[in-house]
Design an enzyme around this catalytic site. Structure first.
Site, short mmCIF file in Angstrom:
data_model
loop_
_atom_site.label_atom_id
_atom_site.label_comp_id
_atom_site.label_asym_id
_atom_site.label_seq_id
_atom_site.Cartn_x
_atom_site.Cartn_y
_atom_site.Cartn_z
N GLY A 15 -24.69 30.09 -57.88
CA GLY A 15 -25.87 29.33 -57.49
C GLY A 15 -25.62 27.85 -57.30
O GLY A 15 -26.50 27.03 -57.56
N ILE A 18 -28.22 26.44 -54.78
CA ILE A 18 -29.54 26.20 -55.35
C ILE A 18 -29.50 25.01 -56.31
O ILE A 18 -30.43 24.21 -56.36
CB ILE A 18 -30.06 27.46 -56.06
CG1 ILE A 18 -30.22 28.61 -55.05
CG2 ILE A 18 -31.38 27.19 -56.75
CD1 ILE A 18 -31.21 28.33 -53.95
N ASP A 152 -9.23 27.97 -55.94
CA ASP A 152 -9.00 28.62 -54.65
C ASP A 152 -8.09 27.75 -53.80
O ASP A 152 -8.31 26.53 -53.68
CB ASP A 152 -10.32 28.83 -53.89
CG ASP A 152 -11.25 29.82 -54.55
OD1 ASP A 152 -10.79 30.55 -55.45
OD2 ASP A 152 -12.43 29.87 -54.17
N PRO A 194 -14.65 30.53 -70.62
CA PRO A 194 -14.53 30.40 -69.16
C PRO A 194 -14.83 28.99 -68.66
O PRO A 194 -14.16 28.49 -67.75
CB PRO A 194 -15.56 31.42 -68.64
CG PRO A 194 -15.68 32.42 -69.73
CD PRO A 194 -15.55 31.64 -71.00
N LYS A 243 -30.65 28.70 -66.89
CA LYS A 243 -30.77 30.14 -67.07
C LYS A 243 -31.24 30.81 -65.78
O LYS A 243 -31.76 30.15 -64.86
CB LYS A 243 -31.75 30.46 -68.20
CG LYS A 243 -33.19 30.10 -67.87
CD LYS A 243 -34.13 30.62 -68.94
CE LYS A 243 -35.59 30.34 -68.56
NZ LYS A 243 -36.54 30.92 -69.50
N GLY A 349 -31.32 40.66 -35.04
CA GLY A 349 -30.05 41.34 -35.24
C GLY A 349 -29.36 41.58 -33.91
O GLY A 349 -29.87 41.21 -32.85
N CYS A 376 -37.19 37.89 -32.85
CA CYS A 376 -36.00 37.92 -31.99
C CYS A 376 -35.75 39.34 -31.47
O CYS A 376 -36.40 39.77 -30.53
CB CYS A 376 -34.79 37.36 -32.73
SG CYS A 376 -33.39 36.96 -31.65
N GLY A 378 -36.70 41.94 -32.90
CA GLY A 378 -37.99 42.60 -33.13
C GLY A 378 -38.97 42.35 -32.00
O GLY A 378 -39.86 43.18 -31.74
N GLU A 400 -28.10 45.10 -23.63
CA GLU A 400 -27.16 45.04 -24.75
C GLU A 400 -26.83 46.43 -25.27
O GLU A 400 -25.72 46.67 -25.78
CB GLU A 400 -27.77 44.20 -25.89
CG GLU A 400 -26.87 44.06 -27.10
CD GLU A 400 -27.53 43.30 -28.24
OE1 GLU A 400 -26.83 42.94 -29.19
OE2 GLU A 400 -28.76 43.06 -28.19
N HIS A 498 -37.11 32.29 -33.98
CA HIS A 498 -37.04 32.58 -35.42
C HIS A 498 -37.90 31.57 -36.18
O HIS A 498 -37.39 30.54 -36.62
CB HIS A 498 -35.60 32.48 -35.92
CG HIS A 498 -34.69 33.56 -35.44
ND1 HIS A 498 -34.49 34.73 -36.14
CD2 HIS A 498 -33.92 33.65 -34.32
CE1 HIS A 498 -33.62 35.49 -35.49
NE2 HIS A 498 -33.27 34.86 -34.37
N GLU A 500 -38.89 31.58 -39.10
CA GLU A 500 -38.47 31.43 -40.51
C GLU A 500 -37.51 30.27 -40.72
O GLU A 500 -37.40 29.75 -41.84
CB GLU A 500 -37.82 32.72 -41.02
CG GLU A 500 -36.56 33.15 -40.32
CD GLU A 500 -36.80 34.04 -39.11
OE1 GLU A 500 -35.84 34.69 -38.66
OE2 GLU A 500 -37.95 34.09 -38.61
#
EC number: 6.3.4.2
Length: 529
Positions: A15, A18, A152, A194, A243, A349, A376, A378, A400, A498, A500
């Site tokens: 996270g 966030i 990494d 850790p 938490k 999609g 989109c 949809g 497509e 879109h 959203e």
């Protein structure tokens, strides 16, 4: 400019994004202008061609940037509009350096990770930090999230660049926040080892965290904080418990209670102003209703549809309605799975897997008067379904998807495109809405701007026949159809764009508001019956 660099240790998926957005929110609540940068250490130029099942949602920025979903969280938490330069990838950095080498910018020098790559990283961070995000002044604070986990190999050049910046800046101009995991054993004890090893790995790279955000399943007590402090040389006041929370929008409030904002302001020599609580009031809205929405999707991974999930939450909060999502696999669901839901949503999609199932769901919504929102793909499938079952053209499909009557055709400017990355119709486009339509009522105006990500459009040859058969194209962008709706349906709305990607807790998306409101009405009428 003040910098807050957020790194992660122990494991991915803790996270960090966030946490980054939440710290930014705490500062924004205190009246500071905040921007954000996400560093993704992968070699891809951007997220546009990455498999959503592996990477999650591809978020689209206003300038058309296809980026990691964390930038979506930054925009939603901070109420800002970011640009492509706010997402730095290894691919972009190496491409820039190689282009400079080819131009001769390095005057024949041997190009190396240090200093050339690290210098480019530092330049990219500084440039993004100075970019205005809402057309206003330059931000006071820049959040910088370094993707991946300390240790990494892909992250090493970025952490080295951060180390160099940290050394060059005054102590009060950059702080390091390290997010780690503090697991609980079977006896209920928190294990700090850790975190100790993670901080040790960070120190080996020349970086000492100023703040530790300890992720755990429950609140970490004073003794555990003291132990972490002892082994990491981070003051107890700067060891913050984070938490698990059922709602990501609760996290800034939890971090506020932990005193994180006070520590950040102290370290950065920022005035610790009284926080504005307006945002908290918005995200703490209590629910008095509940609806269930079916999302018929191709992928079974919720992160692929992150912005849709959050937009339903935003609309639900605005309407005091909890939105429960029922995820249905487009290839395996049965129509009876839709019988007791209050609304049906088909997301965007690509590809033909699951297409026929989605079309069945759209037909069910249309014929059974279930509220429907298409996004989109949809939108395109709604046109195909209407063409098949109202116009009677049974082989209607999209170019497509293969052979058939192509009621959905490729955009003319896409016909000669060969590369996949960054070549779609992307980002903000102006859309004109028709007076007297459902969508205009939702937006309250006829001129809007929304974000796009597509290569196909409604075939102009079929528009007149579709409208004659009752389908209303209520939004356009030049010659392109952008919105369709059915007037004699409780709520049947589909958009090529879109919505959203522009939704936030303080500014819920109008189509989502209309959809959730229709779901409420559908639920009420069903209960009466």
């Amino acid at each position: 400019m003040k910098y807050i660099v957020v790194t992660g240790g122990v494991m991915s998926g803790l996270g960090k994004g966030i946490t980054t957005a939440s710290i930014g929110r705490l500062l924004k609540n205190r009246g500071y202008q905040v921007t954000a940068v996400k560093i993704d250490p992968y070699l891809n130029i951007d997220a546009g061609t990455m498999n959503p099942a592996q990477h999650g949602e591809v978020f689209v920025l206003s300038d058309g940037g296809e980026v990691d979903l964390d930038l979506g969280n930054y925009e939603r938490f901070l109420d800002i509009n970011l640009k492509s330069i706010h997402n730095i990838t290894t691919g972009k950095v190496y491409r820039n350096v190689i282009e400079k080498e080819r131009r001769g910018d390095f005057l024949g020098a041997t190009v190396q990770i240090i200093p050339h790559i690290t210098d480019e990283i530092r330049y990219c961070i500084s440039r993004a930090a100075q970019e205005t995000v809402n057309g206003g002044k330059v931000a006071d604070v820049c959040m910088v999230e370094v993707g991946g986990t300390v240790g990494d190999i892909e992250s090493m050049p970025f952490l080295e660049a951060v180390r160099q910046m940290h050394g060059d800046l005054a102590p009060e101009d950059m702080i390091l926040v390290h997010v780690t995991l503090v697991p609980m054993d079977t006896m209920g004890d928190f294990k700090t080892k850790p975190t100790q090893h993670s901080v040790k790995a960070l120190r080996e790279l020349g970086l000492q965290p100023d703040i530790i955000v300890a992720r755990s399943s429950d609140v970490i007590g004073p003794q555990t904080k003291k132990k972490i402090s002892t082994f990491t040389d981070v003051p107890v006041k700067a060891v913050v418990s984070a938490k698990d929370a059922p709602d990501i929008y609760q996290i800034p409030m939890e971090l506020e209670k932990e005193g994180l904002a006070d520590v950040v302001c102290s370290y950065l020599s920022l005035e610790n102003r009284e926080p504005d609580t307006a945002w908290y009031r918005v995200v703490s809205q209590e629910y008095t209703n509940r609806v269930t929405v079916a999302i018929v999707s191709k992928y079974g991974i919720e992160d692929v549809y992150m912005s849709i999930k959050e937009s339903l939450k935003h609309a639900g909060r605005a309407l005091s309605t909890e939105v429960n999502i029922r995820w249905l696999d487009a290839e395996t669901f049965e129509l009876h799975d839709l019988a007791d839901v209050d609304g049906i949503l088909i997301p965007g999609g690509f590809g033909k897997r699951g297409i026929e199932g989605k079309i069945r769901a759209i037909r069910y919504a249309r014929e059974n008067k279930k509220p429907y929102l298409g996004l989109c793909l949809g939108f395109q499938l709604a046109v195909i379904e209407y063409t098949r079952h109202v116009l009677g053209i049974e082989d209607a499909t999209s170019e497509e998807m293969g052979d058939g009557t192509h009621v959905i055709a490729i955009l003319p400017e896409q016909e000669e495109v060969s590369d996949l990355g960054g070549t779609m119709r992307l980002g903000d486009c102006d859309v004109v809405l028709k007076d007297g339509t459902k969508v205009t009522g939702l937006y309250g105006k006829t001129a809007i701007v929304e974000r796009h990500r597509h290569r196909y459009e409604v075939n102009p040859a079929f528009i007149a026949d579709l409208e004659a058969a009752g389908l209303v194209f209520s939004g356009t962008c030049g010659p392109r159809m952008e919105v369709c709706e059915i007037p004699n349906h409780p709520f049947y709305l589909a958009t090529q764009f879109h919505p959203e990607f522009r939704s936030s807790p303080t500014k819920p998306s109008p189509p989502y508001i209309g959809f959730v409101e229709a779901c409420k009405k559908n639920k009420s009428s069903s209960e009466i019956r």
